[in-house]
Design an enzyme around this catalytic site. Structure first.
Site, PDB file in Angstrom:
ATOM      1  CE  LYS A 160      -0.753  -0.510   4.921  1.00 22.93           C
ATOM      2  NZ  LYS A 160      -1.243   0.495   5.810  1.00 22.93           N
ATOM      3  NE  ARG A 170      -6.153   1.125  11.249  1.00 24.33           N
ATOM      4  CZ  ARG A 170      -4.939   0.936  10.723  1.00 24.33           C
ATOM      5  NH1 ARG A 170      -4.043   1.911  10.752  1.00 24.33           N
ATOM      6  NH2 ARG A 170      -4.602  -0.215  10.164  1.00 24.33           N
ATOM      7  CE1 TYR A 226      14.140  31.425   4.334  1.00 21.66           C
ATOM      8  CE2 TYR A 226      14.204  29.056   3.936  1.00 21.66           C
ATOM      9  CZ  TYR A 226      14.070  30.365   3.460  1.00 21.66           C
ATOM     10  OH  TYR A 226      13.860  30.586   2.136  1.00 21.66           O
ATOM     11  CG  MET A 252      10.542  24.051  -1.238  1.00 25.13           C
ATOM     12  SD  MET A 252       9.642  25.259  -2.190  1.00 25.13           S
ATOM     13  CE  MET A 252       8.408  25.797  -1.031  1.00 25.13           C
TER      14      MET A 252
HETATM   15  C1  LIG Z   1      -4.044  -4.334   7.905  1.00 26.21           C
HETATM   16  C2  LIG Z   1      -2.560  -4.240   7.780  1.00 26.21           C
HETATM   17  N1  LIG Z   1      -1.843  -5.365   7.762  1.00 26.21           N
HETATM   18  C3  LIG Z   1      -0.504  -5.341   7.652  1.00 26.21           C
HETATM   19  C4  LIG Z   1       0.192  -4.150   7.555  1.00 26.21           C
HETATM   20  C5  LIG Z   1       1.687  -4.184   7.413  1.00 26.21           C
HETATM   21  O1  LIG Z   1       2.325  -3.597   8.534  1.00 26.21           O
HETATM   22  P1  LIG Z   1       3.907  -3.529   8.582  1.00 26.21           P
HETATM   23  O2  LIG Z   1       4.326  -2.604   7.483  1.00 26.21           O
HETATM   24  O3  LIG Z   1       4.264  -2.950   9.903  1.00 26.21           O
HETATM   25  O4  LIG Z   1       4.409  -4.902   8.368  1.00 26.21           O
HETATM   26  C6  LIG Z   1      -0.521  -2.959   7.593  1.00 26.21           C
HETATM   27  C7  LIG Z   1       0.196  -1.706   7.534  1.00 26.21           C
HETATM   28  O5  LIG Z   1      -0.051  -0.757   8.214  1.00 26.21           O
HETATM   29  C8  LIG Z   1      -1.940  -3.006   7.703  1.00 26.21           C
HETATM   30  O6  LIG Z   1      -2.666  -1.872   7.737  1.00 26.21           O
END
Ligand SMILES: Cc1ncc(COP(=O)(O)O)c(C=O)c1O
Length: 364
Positions: A35, A134, A259, A307
């Site tokens: 992701k 969550r 800065y 920047m």
């Molecule tokens: C549902 C879920 N599983 C697994 C992971 C993988 O976590 P990590 O990158 O700490 O292995 C994430 C990442 O946040 C997640 O949201």
């Protein structure tokens, strides 16, 4: 080349990190989490390098669409599942697995049952909220939701069961133990593969291994475990961020840098200016003292990150020159060391690269 910030993605490191995860998973299947654009390494690129994983985990449908468009044939699990009626046809068309974590998604699946008539049923992962609060159904609803999913003609009968840990990176925090127990109790009587562990869960909680591990960070050589970097844990950084020294100033004792003039030279000293800043995704919060490498030698940032530029104390660098390579993190300098000085975690750093950074691939 006018702009010099480079993110070098080490494809061999991704492959070797996956092999290392697989070894530690001891027979559990590995879902490679890609992701957030593969934790900033590039979605398609990371997925290609991680082709040996048993599945890929993505945040949202759009990532699944991108991976299928790139020709990726692996099993893909969409960790947030569908959130609109039209999503389900797309999940089916692209043969994506859906995580189901909320009542609203059960309503979507029910409404879709007729439209799906005759189509291959959707592969579903039922998510139980064991304490993260969550996504997920309360443990007390697991059995009933499982039965409702089983009763749907458009859902595959083989339903995987999952939960996510809130504090598995703290190996002495009893919360993970409690989450494991809550998950066992909630799913005790249910069939289906179990998936609990993220990277830290895999490293620190053998009881969480289950049938699948869902690992992101470690694949990229990143860690969120206390003071230990991904390198300390036996993994290789998959991204090296680097740039060049474009100026060297010889400043006098008492002169200020950058800065808000936050840093004052304690003696006459050379200060280097490197071509990278928060416009590239280097964190503006990186404080004076944040480590960098200049021509391979350890050095530290002084003054504020701006920047386009950072300023570096060159007193420890023998014969620095314009054009010297400056490494911000990656091979030779763990991102965790930088993250600590920037008040964040290494994942946040690699995810933060902007479009101005040039990505190049290292195939070794
Ligand atoms: C549902 C879920 N599983 C697994 C992971 C993988 O976590 P990590 O990158 O700490 O292995 C994430 C990442 O946040 C997640 O949201």
């Amino acid at each position: 080349m006018s702009r010099t910030a480079l993110a070098t993605i080490h494809l061999g490191a991704l492959r070797r990190n996956l092999a290392c995860v697989r070894e530690r998973a001891q027979g559990a299947k590995v879902m490679a989490v890609v992701k957030a654009d593969g934790y900033g390494h590039g979605l398609e690129r990371a997925a290609r390098a991680l082709a040996d994983a048993d599945a890929l985990g993505v945040a949202a449908l759009g990532d699944g669409q991108r991976l299928r468009a790139a020709g990726q044939r692996q099993r893909i699990v969409v960790l947030s599942g569908p959130d609109e009626p039209a999503d389900l046809a797309e999940f089916r068309r692209l043969q994506l697995d859906a995580v189901i974590h909320h009542e609203s998604q059960l309503a979507l699946l029910s409404a879709d049952e007729k439209a799906a008539d005759g189509a291959r049923p959707l592969r579903v992962w039922l998510k139980i909220d064991t304490g993260m609060h969550r996504l997920g159904f309360p443990p007390g609803e697991a059995t009933a939701v499982h039965a409702r999913l089983r009763a749907l003609a458009n859902v595959d009968r083989d339903i995987a069961l999952m939960t996510h840990f809130a504090a598995s990176d703290e190996f002495d925090n009893s919360m993970t133990r409690e989450q494991i127990d809550a998950f066992s109790r909630a799913t005790d009587t249910l069939d289906g593969a179990r998936a609990l562990a993220n990277s830290a869960g895999l490293l620190g909680w053998p009881a969480a291994r289950g049938d699948w591990v869902r690992v992101g960070g470690l694949l990229y050589g990143l860690s969120v475990v206390g003071e230990r970097s991904g390198i300390d844990l036996g993994f290789e950084p998959a991204m090296t961020l680097s740039t060049k020294l474009i100026s060297i100033q010889h400043l006098r004792k008492g002169e200020h840098i950058g800065y808000a003039a936050t840093w004052q030279c304690p003696e006459d000293m050379p200060v280097g200016v490197a071509a990278i800043g928060y416009g590239d995704g280097y964190p503006r919060s990186a404080a004076a003292g944040t480590p960098v490498l200049v021509a391979g030698a350890p050095a530290q940032i002084v003054g504020r990150v701006s920047m386009d530029l950072i300023t570096i104390d060159l007193r420890g660098v023998a014969a620095p020159r314009i054009g010297d390579r400056v490494v911000l993190w990656g091979q030779g300098l763990p991102a965790e060391a930088v993250a600590r000085h920037a008040g964040t975690i290494s994942y946040d750093l690699t995810c933060g690269m902007t479009r101005r950074v040039l990505f190049v691939e290292d195939h070794v």
